[in-house]
Write an enzyme that holds these catalytic residues in place. Structure first.
Site, short mmCIF file in Angstrom:
data_model
loop_
_atom_site.label_atom_id
_atom_site.label_comp_id
_atom_site.label_asym_id
_atom_site.label_seq_id
_atom_site.Cartn_x
_atom_site.Cartn_y
_atom_site.Cartn_z
N SER A 35 0.85 -1.19 0.00
CA SER A 35 0.00 0.00 0.00
C SER A 35 0.88 1.24 0.00
O SER A 35 1.99 1.22 0.54
CB SER A 35 -0.88 0.03 1.25
OG SER A 35 -1.47 1.30 1.41
N TYR A 93 -1.08 -0.86 10.31
CA TYR A 93 -1.27 -1.15 8.88
C TYR A 93 -0.03 -0.74 8.07
O TYR A 93 0.46 -1.50 7.23
CB TYR A 93 -2.51 -0.40 8.40
CG TYR A 93 -2.90 -0.65 6.96
CD1 TYR A 93 -3.56 -1.81 6.58
CD2 TYR A 93 -2.62 0.30 5.97
CE1 TYR A 93 -3.93 -2.03 5.26
CE2 TYR A 93 -2.99 0.09 4.64
CZ TYR A 93 -3.65 -1.07 4.31
OH TYR A 93 -4.00 -1.28 2.99
P1 NAP Z 1 -11.55 -5.55 1.19
O1 NAP Z 1 -12.55 -5.13 0.19
O2 NAP Z 1 -11.81 -5.30 2.64
O3 NAP Z 1 -11.23 -7.12 0.97
C1 NAP Z 1 -10.34 -7.78 1.81
C2 NAP Z 1 -10.26 -9.23 1.43
O4 NAP Z 1 -9.37 -9.90 2.34
C3 NAP Z 1 -11.61 -9.93 1.55
O5 NAP Z 1 -11.73 -10.89 0.53
C4 NAP Z 1 -11.49 -10.64 2.90
O6 NAP Z 1 -12.29 -11.78 2.96
C5 NAP Z 1 -10.02 -11.04 2.91
N1 NAP Z 1 -9.52 -11.33 4.24
C6 NAP Z 1 -9.54 -10.53 5.33
N2 NAP Z 1 -8.99 -11.17 6.38
C7 NAP Z 1 -8.60 -12.40 5.94
C8 NAP Z 1 -7.97 -13.51 6.54
N3 NAP Z 1 -7.60 -13.50 7.84
N4 NAP Z 1 -7.73 -14.61 5.78
C9 NAP Z 1 -8.09 -14.63 4.48
N5 NAP Z 1 -8.71 -13.62 3.86
C10 NAP Z 1 -8.95 -12.50 4.58
O7 NAP Z 1 -10.12 -4.88 0.91
P2 NAP Z 1 -9.48 -4.25 -0.41
O8 NAP Z 1 -9.62 -2.80 -0.32
O9 NAP Z 1 -9.94 -4.98 -1.62
O10 NAP Z 1 -7.94 -4.57 -0.12
C11 NAP Z 1 -7.26 -5.66 -0.72
C12 NAP Z 1 -5.77 -5.48 -0.43
O11 NAP Z 1 -5.33 -4.24 -1.00
C13 NAP Z 1 -5.45 -5.41 1.04
O12 NAP Z 1 -4.23 -6.04 1.31
C14 NAP Z 1 -5.34 -3.92 1.30
O13 NAP Z 1 -4.51 -3.64 2.40
C15 NAP Z 1 -4.72 -3.47 0.00
N6 NAP Z 1 -4.90 -2.06 -0.31
C16 NAP Z 1 -6.15 -1.52 -0.42
C17 NAP Z 1 -6.29 -0.18 -0.72
C18 NAP Z 1 -7.62 0.48 -0.87
O14 NAP Z 1 -7.64 1.72 -1.01
N7 NAP Z 1 -8.73 -0.23 -0.90
C19 NAP Z 1 -5.16 0.61 -0.87
C20 NAP Z 1 -3.91 0.05 -0.75
C21 NAP Z 1 -3.80 -1.30 -0.46
P3 NAP Z 1 -13.52 -11.85 4.03
O15 NAP Z 1 -14.29 -10.60 3.86
O16 NAP Z 1 -14.22 -13.12 3.66
O17 NAP Z 1 -12.84 -11.94 5.36
#
Ligand code: NAP
Length: 248
Positions: A143, A156
């Site tokens: 990130s 984080y």
């Molecule tokens: P999200 O919509 O909250 O999705 C998170 C995913 O991770 C869900 O499929 C969730 O599954 C899964 N997950 C959470 N805890 C878990 C565990 N203990 N074991 C296995 N799966 C787990 O998040 P997102 O925004 O798409 O983010 C995806 C990645 O991108 C993350 O690593 C996040 O830090 C990174 N990121 C996001 C952003 C942003 O702006 N959105 C920016 C930079 C980086 P369940 O719901 O079934 O638990």
């Protein structure tokens, strides 16, 4: 079943960026296995249906990436069924925000366990079959917060910065084995994770983005897909930023 179809494992594939990554790999006909953790399996079932409707072989598994034993058992089953894994995308991630003054040890440990130990657990479990094949692509989702820090996200940011050090070290270890290891660092992307941020925080982020808009999960998925493609054979240990210019 064609042997040439790639086997792709995506953690956190049920929603957001992970879902977009699953759909992107499915568009080439890859076999997509994703894991998720929420006991409410609605999102996972919806994503699985989308993948099935695309006519690809897909599987969804409830797995906590922070559990070393559970991850090992999962990848052992995958290796038995498919004999190999071509691509691993370590995408699963959580937030537990709070100012450091008020951050509990539990908030710290949970975020580090899922975001950083999860990447260690899955990568360690997948490299054996990849080394055997002398081929593989590992892409870790970091990130922009791991690069520049963020108020209220010490846990984080530490987990996401940790992913960068991990990626570069493992890239060096595995480069001679035909395996590339890279990180993608998204900026501010339109998912459930960012939806829950207060409007004030969202506005502050937006004001810092030269492109003047939030990113879409598909824009991150495109970069991940490219890193796993034949266009990226000589790229390892890199951090590719998908952030609309938020950090340069
Ligand atoms: P999200 O919509 O909250 O999705 C998170 C995913 O991770 C869900 O499929 C969730 O599954 C899964 N997950 C959470 N805890 C878990 C565990 N203990 N074991 C296995 N799966 C787990 O998040 P997102 O925004 O798409 O983010 C995806 C990645 O991108 C993350 O690593 C996040 O830090 C990174 N990121 C996001 C952003 C942003 O702006 N959105 C920016 C930079 C980086 P369940 O719901 O079934 O638990």
């Amino acid at each position: 079943m064609s042997e040439s179809k790639r086997i792709v494992v995506v953690t956190g594939g049920s929603k957001g960026i992970g879902k977009a990554i699953c759909l992107k790999f499915a568009s080439e006909g890859a076999r997509v296995l994703f894991v998720h953790y929420d006991p409410d399996e609605q999102a996972a079932n919806d994503t699985l249906s989308l993948l099935n409707n695309m006519g690809v072989e897909a599987q969804a598994h409830k797995l906590d990436v922070s559990s070393f034993e559970a991850v090992e058992a999962f990848f052992t089953r995958v290796a038995k069924e498919y004999q190999r894994v071509d691509v691993l995308v370590n995408n699963a991630g959580i937030t537990q925000d709070g100012f450091l003054m008020r951050m509990s040890a539990n908030q710290w440990n949970q975020v580090l366990a899922v975001n950083l130990s999860g990447v260690f657990n899955c990568t360690k479990a997948v490299i054996r079959p990849m080394i055997k094949e002398r081929s593989g692509r590992i892409i870790n989702i970091s990130s922009v917060v791991g690069q520049i820090g963020n108020i209220g996200q010490a846990n984080y940011a530490a987990s996401k910065a940790g992913i960068l050090g991990f990626t570069k070290s493992v890239a060096r270890e595995l480069a001679g084995r035909g395996i590339t290891v890279n990180a993608v660092a998204p900026g501010f992307v339109n998912t459930e994770m960012t939806e829950k941020l207060p409007d004030k925080v969202k506005e502050a982020f937006l004001a810092q983005i030269p492109m003047g808009r939030i990113g879409e999960p598909e824009e991150v998925a495109e970069t991940v897909y490219w890193l796993a493609s034949s266009g990226a054979t000589y790229i390892t240990g890199q951090v590719i930023q998908v952030n609309g210019g938020l950090y340069m």
